[in-house]
Design a protein around this motif. Sequence first.
Motif, mmCIF file in Angstrom:
data_model
loop_
_atom_site.group_PDB
_atom_site.id
_atom_site.type_symbol
_atom_site.label_atom_id
_atom_site.label_comp_id
_atom_site.label_asym_id
_atom_site.label_seq_id
_atom_site.Cartn_x
_atom_site.Cartn_y
_atom_site.Cartn_z
ATOM 1 N N THR A 263 -9.205 8.181 -1.860
ATOM 2 C CA THR A 263 -9.586 7.215 -0.766
ATOM 3 C C THR A 263 -10.225 6.014 -1.347
ATOM 4 O OG1 THR A 263 -9.715 8.892 0.835
ATOM 5 C CG2 THR A 263 -10.353 6.795 1.538
ATOM 6 N N ARG A 264 -11.113 6.362 -2.082
ATOM 7 C CA ARG A 264 -12.007 5.318 -2.877
ATOM 8 C C ARG A 264 -10.980 4.573 -3.532
ATOM 9 N NH1 ARG A 264 -17.914 5.727 -3.703
ATOM 10 N NH2 ARG A 264 -17.705 7.664 -2.659
ATOM 11 N N ALA A 265 -10.455 4.991 -4.655
ATOM 12 C CA ALA A 265 -9.585 4.380 -5.344
ATOM 13 C C ALA A 265 -8.528 3.511 -4.663
ATOM 14 C CB ALA A 265 -8.936 5.241 -6.101
ATOM 15 N N LEU A 266 -7.799 4.096 -3.510
ATOM 16 C CA LEU A 266 -7.055 3.347 -2.571
ATOM 17 C C LEU A 266 -7.607 2.039 -2.075
ATOM 18 C CD1 LEU A 266 -4.834 6.114 -0.997
ATOM 19 C CD2 LEU A 266 -4.036 4.360 -2.689
ATOM 20 N N LEU A 267 -8.778 2.304 -1.508
ATOM 21 C CA LEU A 267 -9.745 1.440 -0.903
ATOM 22 C C LEU A 267 -9.676 0.174 -1.869
ATOM 23 C CD1 LEU A 267 -12.288 3.095 1.217
ATOM 24 C CD2 LEU A 267 -10.546 1.271 2.196
ATOM 25 N N ARG A 268 -10.334 0.447 -3.000
ATOM 26 C CA ARG A 268 -10.487 -0.515 -3.976
ATOM 27 C C ARG A 268 -9.183 -1.268 -4.487
ATOM 28 N NH1 ARG A 268 -13.848 -2.964 -6.264
ATOM 29 N NH2 ARG A 268 -15.797 -1.656 -5.364
ATOM 30 N N TYR A 269 -8.072 -0.562 -4.604
ATOM 31 C CA TYR A 269 -6.819 -1.141 -4.874
ATOM 32 C C TYR A 269 -6.404 -1.962 -3.916
ATOM 33 C CZ TYR A 269 -2.366 -1.225 -7.297
ATOM 34 O OH TYR A 269 -1.060 -1.626 -7.875
ATOM 35 N N ALA A 270 -6.537 -1.585 -2.737
ATOM 36 C CA ALA A 270 -5.845 -2.413 -1.701
ATOM 37 C C ALA A 270 -6.729 -3.541 -1.401
ATOM 38 C CB ALA A 270 -5.857 -1.489 -0.427
ATOM 39 N N ALA A 271 -8.023 -3.559 -1.499
ATOM 40 C CA ALA A 271 -8.917 -4.687 -1.201
ATOM 41 C C ALA A 271 -8.485 -6.026 -1.486
ATOM 42 C CB ALA A 271 -10.098 -4.310 -1.327
ATOM 43 N N HIS A 272 -7.562 -5.932 -2.724
ATOM 44 C CA HIS A 272 -7.415 -7.389 -3.279
ATOM 45 C C HIS A 272 -6.232 -7.686 -2.618
ATOM 46 C CE1 HIS A 272 -10.496 -7.246 -6.421
ATOM 47 N NE2 HIS A 272 -10.487 -5.932 -6.385
ATOM 48 N N ALA A 273 -5.636 -7.299 -1.800
ATOM 49 C CA ALA A 273 -4.507 -8.042 -1.010
ATOM 50 C C ALA A 273 -4.526 -7.788 0.522
ATOM 51 C CB ALA A 273 -3.069 -7.319 -1.524
ATOM 52 N N PRO A 274 -5.803 -8.474 0.592
ATOM 53 C CA PRO A 274 -5.997 -8.139 2.448
ATOM 54 C C PRO A 274 -4.995 -9.187 3.324
ATOM 55 C CG PRO A 274 -7.736 -9.614 1.441
ATOM 56 C CD PRO A 274 -6.531 -9.230 0.326
ATOM 57 N N HIS A 275 -4.831 -8.803 4.545
ATOM 58 C CA HIS A 275 -4.210 -9.718 5.316
ATOM 59 C C HIS A 275 -5.238 -10.357 6.424
ATOM 60 C CE1 HIS A 275 0.304 -8.238 4.999
ATOM 61 N NE2 HIS A 275 -0.327 -8.029 4.013
ATOM 62 N N VAL A 276 -5.205 -11.563 6.744
ATOM 63 C CA VAL A 276 -6.257 -12.184 7.011
ATOM 64 C C VAL A 276 -5.840 -12.853 8.666
ATOM 65 C CG1 VAL A 276 -8.065 -14.108 7.079
ATOM 66 C CG2 VAL A 276 -7.140 -12.890 5.098
ATOM 67 N N LEU A 277 -6.349 -12.441 9.662
ATOM 68 C CA LEU A 277 -6.214 -13.011 10.925
ATOM 69 C C LEU A 277 -7.295 -14.356 11.139
ATOM 70 C CD1 LEU A 277 -4.270 -12.905 13.389
ATOM 71 C CD2 LEU A 277 -6.042 -11.499 14.555
ATOM 72 N N LEU A 278 -6.540 -15.440 11.278
ATOM 73 C CA LEU A 278 -7.442 -16.632 11.382
ATOM 74 C C LEU A 278 -7.606 -16.831 12.980
ATOM 75 C CD1 LEU A 278 -6.778 -19.335 9.210
ATOM 76 C CD2 LEU A 278 -8.152 -17.660 8.810
ATOM 77 N N VAL A 279 -8.828 -16.811 13.609
ATOM 78 C CA VAL A 279 -8.881 -17.100 14.897
ATOM 79 C C VAL A 279 -9.843 -18.660 15.155
ATOM 80 C CG1 VAL A 279 -10.027 -16.489 17.250
ATOM 81 C CG2 VAL A 279 -8.916 -14.780 15.485
#
Lengths: 311, 419
Positions: B4-20
């Motif tokens: 999980t830790r590895a996946l979190l770290r890997y995924a964290a560089h392609a976040p989807h951003v919601l602007l309000v």
Amino acid sequence: MTSATPFLLPVLLVAGVWFVAVLDGALADRAAGYGSGARRALSRTGREAARLLVAQRRTTLAADGLLRWAGVLALIVAAVLAAGVVPLGWEAPADLSVGVVWFNAMEVVAWAAVWLVGWGPNSALSLTGGYRFVAQGLSYELPHMFAIITAALGAGSLRMSDIVDAQADVWFAVWMPAAFAAYLLSATAMAFWGPFDAPVGRDVAGGAAGELSGVDRLLFEGGRRLLLVAAAAVAVPLFLGGGHGPWLPAWAWVLVKTLAVLALLVWVRHRLPVLRMDRWSEVSWIVLLPLTMLQALAVALVVLARGGGGQ
Amino acid sequence: MDLTRALLRYAAHAPHVLLVPVPGAAGLRMEVEHAVASRRWREATGPADTDVLIVVGRPGHEMRAVIAEVWRRVPAPRLRIDLDPHARPADVSRRLDQVPDLLADPQRGHREAESAATRHEETTAAGDGNVEDGDHNARSGHSEHQAEDPGAGHTEHAGHHGHEQPHGPAEHGEHGDTGHTELAEQAGHTEHTGHDHHAHHHVAMPLPGGLAMADVAEDRDGLALDVLNLPLGPVLPDWPAGLVLDVVLQGDVISSAEARVLDAPRATREDTAGGGVVRDLDVVARVLSVAGWPGPAARARSLRERVRAGAPREEVAGELTALARRVRRSRTLRLMLVGLGRTQRTDVADLLRRHLSRIEAYAGGQPTEASDEPAGLAVRDLGSRLAGAELAAARLLVAALDPRVPDTAEAGRTEGVGR
């Protein structure tokens, strides 16, 4: 190869999905004017999948979880079953005598799948996405059926391997270009991909997929790309001569041709704005449908002239 | 767990951003859009697709309630960033640079997952009876969301949410790493969202989730058809800041609509958005994005940022002209837009063309007259323009009409402008 094909199929399909995702991401960055390094494009797909794997699954009030699951799974199962009739080389994992009809039946399952996924979350915008897809189906399905029936007519068989054999000399794409073009358009629409992605459009906040998170979204997005890969793969035996080609073995030609069709479909997606059905269905019914019917008629006349009609 | 830790770290560089975006912070909104796009992060389509929620500007009372509602629907691991209206580009950049590390922190992710599951119950308990628009039938688009907790549906009625409660308040200060805890605390007070609907009002009618059945009314062809009251916005992709459209839908046709802007009186007047070609590019980008043509839309935005950053006209002229030419020449776009909104006394294609002409005039060094700037429509006149439009058409009309949320100098004289 023969005995291994049923096991090879899922691997190849997933590889196809990965190819689509990578190319799509790279083209999106390029179209936006932020050049995309090859390494970044390659890793992005993995990162996107990882973020959906670790994300929580959320749901809405009074959602119908069963419908949502049924929809997501149906999408994937339908895509895999549809791809099962594609000859990888000369042999298909399942070379049915009614392969063309089978493929058509499986892809129509996508109608139900997207509708169910849109209906499930009890959300107006999701539902909008769902019925957008049904409206889209009404526009693309008839030209689509005429296109694939034209290929079957040219070969005098509904079996995929027979259709491939009939193209030993000339690809069907060459002498039935209208059918081929209609097929590519409808294949895109079937996977609600490219300019036909209004059912999951940004303007309805993601539409049918709008309320999916975590694994649900991963499977839905994966299923959608699977469907695209399956549709592109079927174009090869129907119109592009299957495994026929010089130098390379048959299976390599099937792969190369499938990837080429996929690349074309992904590229087109970034060239065109979304085709909304309130405008497009008119084109579909007034231009595409008569065109594919004329194409079928022309092919039928050629087949009769060759004396292939009354075997 | 290491995986999980590895996946979190890997995924964290392609976040989807919601602007309000908050009304009155258009300049900051553009800055953030650019900062997100230049990192090749994607903008989310909605809360379920979001990893990072960015509140652009300081929300007032009404926006705060809506944002709390949206935040509840964001799945963990998640991050909330509140940007002060006076944030400078360097601040924005610094905050975004921290995002991957924060998202990759497994402890944070775990806390967020817990608070996401808890928040729902607090809100329902505290918000009881505070529904403003009791006449909203058949809630759907933005109704209550809850985590996949089989017990959640029952606890909201019984009110025995005690076993999860202790997680709640303790968590609020943590998320977003922002220090704006007071915003998060608003989660319990959803007076004016218009998005909440509680089972308590329909005790007599045991329908799924306590949602009411839709009414039936005559549609535009005189047929009896279900009526759905639905608030559109204010958190939708490519949507004007703070705008809420209360629409009455039959199928996907809007039979009537009323527009309002949340926190309108609070919106600050100072706005660094600039006028002229920046605004033209902004409107063009928005119309293209709603029309489903992300490439040129992103191109328009990045050109907008270069103009805003003070790039000399000569430097961007070529690209501006190329963009305008490409959009003009698209037959597909013309087929989709031409005459759209005619029954609403508008033409999306024509509005787009006028903005493109102004962009070309700017690129060509010709003076653009302020007088032929397509005047944005006053918000109060928007509703009447949308009656009879389909949902997709309405989205395009809103984008092209560019309703003037009172965040510019024109705020004082929106009344009766309506052209």
